[in-house]
Motif scaffolding. Structure first.
Motif, PDB file in Angstrom:
ATOM      1  N   GLY A  43      21.285  64.916 -11.078  1.00 39.32           N
ATOM      2  CA  GLY A  43      21.704  63.845 -10.184  1.00 39.32           C
ATOM      3  C   GLY A  43      21.366  64.089  -8.732  1.00 39.32           C
ATOM      4  N   HIS A  44      21.277  65.362  -8.316  1.00 49.19           N
ATOM      5  CA  HIS A  44      20.843  65.755  -6.964  1.00 49.19           C
ATOM      6  C   HIS A  44      21.687  65.134  -5.852  1.00 49.19           C
ATOM      7  CE1 HIS A  44      17.518  67.574  -8.999  1.00 49.19           C
ATOM      8  NE2 HIS A  44      17.048  66.427  -9.415  1.00 49.19           N
ATOM      9  N   ASP A  45      22.994  64.993  -6.081  1.00 50.13           N
ATOM     10  CA  ASP A  45      23.829  64.402  -5.035  1.00 50.13           C
ATOM     11  C   ASP A  45      24.189  65.403  -3.944  1.00 50.13           C
ATOM     12  OD1 ASP A  45      25.633  65.973  -6.405  1.00 50.13           O
ATOM     13  OD2 ASP A  45      27.049  64.357  -6.849  1.00 50.13           O
ATOM     14  N   ASN A  46      23.708  66.642  -4.061  1.00 43.68           N
ATOM     15  CA  ASN A  46      23.954  67.649  -3.021  1.00 43.68           C
ATOM     16  C   ASN A  46      22.847  67.674  -1.969  1.00 43.68           C
ATOM     17  OD1 ASN A  46      22.415  68.643  -5.293  1.00 43.68           O
ATOM     18  ND2 ASN A  46      22.387  70.641  -4.294  1.00 43.68           N
ATOM     19  N   VAL A  47      21.789  66.884  -2.162  1.00 45.15           N
ATOM     20  CA  VAL A  47      20.709  66.777  -1.176  1.00 45.15           C
ATOM     21  C   VAL A  47      20.502  65.302  -0.845  1.00 45.15           C
ATOM     22  CG1 VAL A  47      19.560  68.929  -1.806  1.00 45.15           C
ATOM     23  CG2 VAL A  47      18.957  66.820  -3.010  1.00 45.15           C
ATOM     24  N   SER A  48      19.645  65.031   0.117  1.00 43.36           N
ATOM     25  CA  SER A  48      19.554  63.657   0.627  1.00 43.36           C
ATOM     26  C   SER A  48      18.750  62.731  -0.276  1.00 43.36           C
ATOM     27  CB  SER A  48      18.924  63.660   2.022  1.00 43.36           C
ATOM     28  OG  SER A  48      17.522  63.881   1.956  1.00 43.36           O
ATOM     29  N   THR A  49      17.769  63.255  -1.017  1.00 41.22           N
ATOM     30  CA  THR A  49      16.806  62.454  -1.801  1.00 41.22           C
ATOM     31  C   THR A  49      16.150  61.354  -0.956  1.00 41.22           C
ATOM     32  OG1 THR A  49      18.484  60.946  -2.738  1.00 41.22           O
ATOM     33  CG2 THR A  49      17.957  62.931  -4.000  1.00 41.22           C
ATOM     34  N   LEU A  50      15.926  61.614   0.325  1.00 44.60           N
ATOM     35  CA  LEU A  50      15.301  60.631   1.224  1.00 44.60           C
ATOM     36  C   LEU A  50      13.780  60.729   1.238  1.00 44.60           C
ATOM     37  CD1 LEU A  50      17.665  60.902   4.329  1.00 44.60           C
ATOM     38  CD2 LEU A  50      17.452  58.938   2.791  1.00 44.60           C
ATOM     39  N   SER A  51      13.235  61.743   0.592  1.00 43.99           N
ATOM     40  CA  SER A  51      11.809  62.030   0.763  1.00 43.99           C
ATOM     41  C   SER A  51      10.864  60.898   0.354  1.00 43.99           C
ATOM     42  CB  SER A  51      11.436  63.319   0.039  1.00 43.99           C
ATOM     43  OG  SER A  51      11.780  63.255  -1.332  1.00 43.99           O
ATOM     44  N   PRO A  52      11.133  60.087  -0.689  1.00 45.27           N
ATOM     45  CA  PRO A  52      10.183  59.013  -0.982  1.00 45.27           C
ATOM     46  C   PRO A  52      10.041  57.994   0.153  1.00 45.27           C
ATOM     47  CG  PRO A  52      11.518  59.479  -2.909  1.00 45.27           C
ATOM     48  CD  PRO A  52      12.127  60.245  -1.761  1.00 45.27           C
ATOM     49  N   TRP A  53      11.106  57.755   0.908  1.00 43.58           N
ATOM     50  CA  TRP A  53      11.014  56.839   2.052  1.00 43.58           C
ATOM     51  C   TRP A  53      10.400  57.547   3.263  1.00 43.58           C
ATOM     52  CZ3 TRP A  53      15.481  56.969  -1.046  1.00 43.58           C
ATOM     53  CH2 TRP A  53      15.711  55.819  -1.806  1.00 43.58           C
ATOM     54  N   LEU A  54      10.759  58.811   3.466  1.00 47.99           N
ATOM     55  CA  LEU A  54      10.205  59.551   4.591  1.00 47.99           C
ATOM     56  C   LEU A  54       8.707  59.781   4.426  1.00 47.99           C
ATOM     57  CD1 LEU A  54      13.002  62.207   5.170  1.00 47.99           C
ATOM     58  CD2 LEU A  54      12.125  60.632   6.907  1.00 47.99           C
ATOM     59  N   ARG A  55       8.253  60.038   3.216  1.00 46.58           N
ATOM     60  CA  ARG A  55       6.840  60.283   2.998  1.00 46.58           C
ATOM     61  C   ARG A  55       5.986  59.118   3.481  1.00 46.58           C
ATOM     62  NH1 ARG A  55       2.173  59.090   2.397  1.00 46.58           N
ATOM     63  NH2 ARG A  55       0.756  59.684   0.726  1.00 46.58           N
ATOM     64  N   HIS A  56       6.487  57.898   3.288  1.00 53.40           N
ATOM     65  CA  HIS A  56       5.747  56.705   3.699  1.00 53.40           C
ATOM     66  C   HIS A  56       6.192  56.180   5.068  1.00 53.40           C
ATOM     67  CE1 HIS A  56       5.516  56.802  -0.760  1.00 53.40           C
ATOM     68  NE2 HIS A  56       4.291  56.387  -0.549  1.00 53.40           N
ATOM     69  N   ARG A  57       7.053  56.923   5.703  1.00 51.13           N
ATOM     70  CA  ARG A  57       7.647  56.518   6.963  1.00 51.13           C
ATOM     71  C   ARG A  57       8.192  55.087   6.913  1.00 51.13           C
ATOM     72  NH1 ARG A  57       4.273  59.851  11.717  1.00 51.13           N
ATOM     73  NH2 ARG A  57       5.835  61.494  11.818  1.00 51.13           N
ATOM     74  N   ALA A  58       8.774  54.730   5.762  1.00 52.56           N
ATOM     75  CA  ALA A  58       9.624  53.548   5.716  1.00 52.56           C
ATOM     76  C   ALA A  58      10.928  53.880   6.432  1.00 52.56           C
ATOM     77  CB  ALA A  58       9.893  53.131   4.275  1.00 52.56           C
ATOM     78  N   LEU A  59      11.350  55.127   6.323  1.00 54.10           N
ATOM     79  CA  LEU A  59      12.283  55.756   7.260  1.00 54.10           C
ATOM     80  C   LEU A  59      11.470  56.789   8.019  1.00 54.10           C
ATOM     81  CD1 LEU A  59      15.467  56.590   5.127  1.00 54.10           C
ATOM     82  CD2 LEU A  59      15.033  54.557   6.513  1.00 54.10           C
ATOM     83  N   THR A  60      11.790  57.017   9.273  1.00 50.57           N
ATOM     84  CA  THR A  60      11.033  57.992  10.039  1.00 50.57           C
ATOM     85  C   THR A  60      11.873  59.241  10.288  1.00 50.57           C
ATOM     86  OG1 THR A  60      11.717  57.255  12.250  1.00 50.57           O
ATOM     87  CG2 THR A  60       9.870  56.084  11.202  1.00 50.57           C
ATOM     88  N   GLU A  61      11.175  60.337  10.526  1.00 54.29           N
ATOM     89  CA  GLU A  61      11.861  61.581  10.837  1.00 54.29           C
ATOM     90  C   GLU A  61      12.747  61.425  12.070  1.00 54.29           C
ATOM     91  OE1 GLU A  61       8.624  61.128  10.299  1.00 54.29           O
ATOM     92  OE2 GLU A  61       7.636  62.931   9.510  1.00 54.29           O
ATOM     93  N   ALA A  62      12.244  60.674  13.054  1.00 46.79           N
ATOM     94  CA  ALA A  62      12.995  60.509  14.296  1.00 46.79           C
ATOM     95  C   ALA A  62      14.314  59.780  14.054  1.00 46.79           C
ATOM     96  CB  ALA A  62      12.153  59.756  15.326  1.00 46.79           C
ATOM     97  N   GLU A  63      14.285  58.714  13.268  1.00 47.00           N
ATOM     98  CA  GLU A  63      15.537  57.974  13.085  1.00 47.00           C
ATOM     99  C   GLU A  63      16.501  58.723  12.171  1.00 47.00           C
ATOM    100  OE1 GLU A  63      15.335  54.121  11.227  1.00 47.00           O
ATOM    101  OE2 GLU A  63      13.575  54.691  10.053  1.00 47.00           O
ATOM    102  N   VAL A  64      15.990  59.470  11.188  1.00 53.95           N
ATOM    103  CA  VAL A  64      16.878  60.269  10.347  1.00 53.95           C
ATOM    104  C   VAL A  64      17.525  61.380  11.168  1.00 53.95           C
ATOM    105  CG1 VAL A  64      16.941  61.886   8.404  1.00 53.95           C
ATOM    106  CG2 VAL A  64      15.702  59.725   8.191  1.00 53.95           C
ATOM    107  N   ALA A  65      16.716  62.101  11.954  1.00 55.65           N
ATOM    108  CA  ALA A  65      17.273  63.145  12.813  1.00 55.65           C
ATOM    109  C   ALA A  65      18.247  62.556  13.831  1.00 55.65           C
ATOM    110  CB  ALA A  65      16.159  63.895  13.526  1.00 55.65           C
ATOM    111  N   GLY A  66      17.909  61.388  14.382  1.00 58.48           N
ATOM    112  CA  GLY A  66      18.793  60.744  15.350  1.00 58.48           C
ATOM    113  C   GLY A  66      20.133  60.384  14.750  1.00 58.48           C
ATOM    114  N   ALA A  67      20.117  59.871  13.515  1.00 62.23           N
ATOM    115  CA  ALA A  67      21.373  59.503  12.853  1.00 62.23           C
ATOM    116  C   ALA A  67      22.232  60.743  12.595  1.00 62.23           C
ATOM    117  CB  ALA A  67      21.075  58.776  11.546  1.00 62.23           C
TER     118      ALA A  67
END
Length: 401
Positions: A43-67
């Protein structure tokens, strides 16, 4: 009643779904993440599992770090923030050494040639890809990757080590297997991570999976004693050409001062917040994708579908009427209607390769986040890590906050 395993994570190909995943993860991005991040749990609920969106910069590193930094002090969230910056480091490292991508592609072709002529290696490769090696965790990870398009980071390291050092298969064919199946399959992170495990990224220092480590961080799902008899006890470094010397950091282009502008997004950057913050007002938007260009073999259907749907979501958000396509000729025909073509920086990889054979030459502004990190990505990660405060100063400029 028999306990059931947690459900596999799901990855909806929209920016909104990525933002929802980020919001759900944020409370755990501090000390909880630091304590639990190395465990590969169903289930991997102990990590963010954000990488598929970050890889395509549908989410960006800057906004994730900012949040994250809005909620936690940098020291509290250092482990998670460091993982975000690792992604930027790998991207910058490949930008400074694009020849590593060319070396990797040649190594994949050489591996394919061996598969065609060495029946024993082909049988081993097929068994590894299909999860039929008899090494229980490896086979389970192969099945999970095919099923979900995702693996925990620790599992990726163990898998790569077993592929290279225990099964004796070419590292480039393993990297190719990953990039064909991972929803977050990225030319930089994937290629350089496999090189790191092989001992080619940090010269002479391969990563060898250990049975005790796998048992500990899978919460004893796998028997350490059995694994201890199956895994390699040595990790010889494969032959490979020397890494090229680092080149200059890309500087990025300025936006045009006037004229009708077409905005060309691509699968490596699908959220042009930094361009809009700089005043870009595009007349129309198109998107170029190249999921099949990631490998000479067939890329998994879920990877192709996820990439296309995420690209279509980006075009819809920006009211684009241009094509969302893997055909550069369609982009070239669309681009004739504009005085200028602007694209977020095209990093080393399949999209840049696809445009290299065309007359398309978009202006490519660089994100402030990348401009702050990439000059330091010429050696190991530590040089970039020490610049994390400077990189975080670029968050406001990149996100328009």
């Amino acid at each position: 009643m028999k306990d059931t395993l947690p459900a596999d994570p799901t990855f909806t190909p929209t920016r909104e779904a990525g933002l929802d995943r980020l919001e759900a993860f944020l409370p755990r991005a501090g000390r909880t993440y630091a304590a639990e991040r190395n465990h590969d749990r169903p289930g991997h609920d102990n990590v963010s599992t954000l990488s598929p969106w970050l890889r395509h910069r549908a989410l960006t590193e800057a906004e994730v770090a900012g949040a994250v930094l809005e909620r936690f002090a940098p020291a509290t969230a250092e482990k998670f923030l460091s993982e975000v910056v690792w992604r930027t480091y790998f991207k910058g490292h490949l930008e400074r050494r694009p020849g590593l991508w060319d070396q990797y592609r040649r190594a994949v072709r050489a591996g394919q040639d061996r598969l065609a002529t060495e029946s024993g290696m082909r049988k081993g490769w097929e068994a590894a890809c299909e999860g039929r090696t008899g090494i229980a965790p490896f086979d389970d990870w192969a099945a999970e990757l095919a099923r979900t398009g995702y693996l925990h980071n620790h599992a990726r390291m163990w898998f790569a080590s077993i592929w290279i050092h225990t099964l004796g298969l070419p590292w480039a064919l393993g990297a190719d297997f990953f990039i064909r199946h991972l929803l977050d399959g990225d030319p930089a992170s994937n290629t350089l991570s496999w090189r790191w495990v092989a001992g080619l990224h940090t010269n002479g220092k391969p990563y060898r999976a250990r049975a005790s480590n796998i048992a500990k961080y899978t919460d004893d799902r796998y028997d350490a004693r059995t694994l201890g008899h199956q895994l390699a006890t040595e990790a010889p470094i494969p032959d490979a050409p020397p890494a090229p010397e680092p080149g200059p950091t890309p500087e990025g282009d300025s936006l045009p001062a006037s004229g009708r502008i077409g905005l060309l997004l691509h699968e490596d950057d699908l959220h042009p917040d930094f361009l809009l913050a700089r005043g870009l007002e595009p007349a129309d938007v198109a998107v170029l994708i190249q999921p099949q260009g990631r490998s000479p073999l067939t890329v998994a259907t879920q990877v192709r579908d996820f990439t296309r749907a995420l690209a279509e979501d980006a075009a819809t958000r920006l009211d684009g009427t241009g094509p969302v396509t893997d055909d550069p000729a369609e982009i070239a025909a669309w681009a004739k209607g504009f005085d200028h073509l602007v694209a977020p920086h095209l990093p080393t990889g399949p999209v840049r390769d696809a445009l290299a054979g065309t007359e398309l030459a978009p202006l490519q502004p660089l994100r402030d986040w990348d401009a702050a990190a990439w000059p330091h990505a010429h050696a190991g990660y530590f040089k970039v890590k020490t610049k994390m405060p400077d990189i975080f100063e670029a968050i406001a400029a990149d996100t328009g906050a």
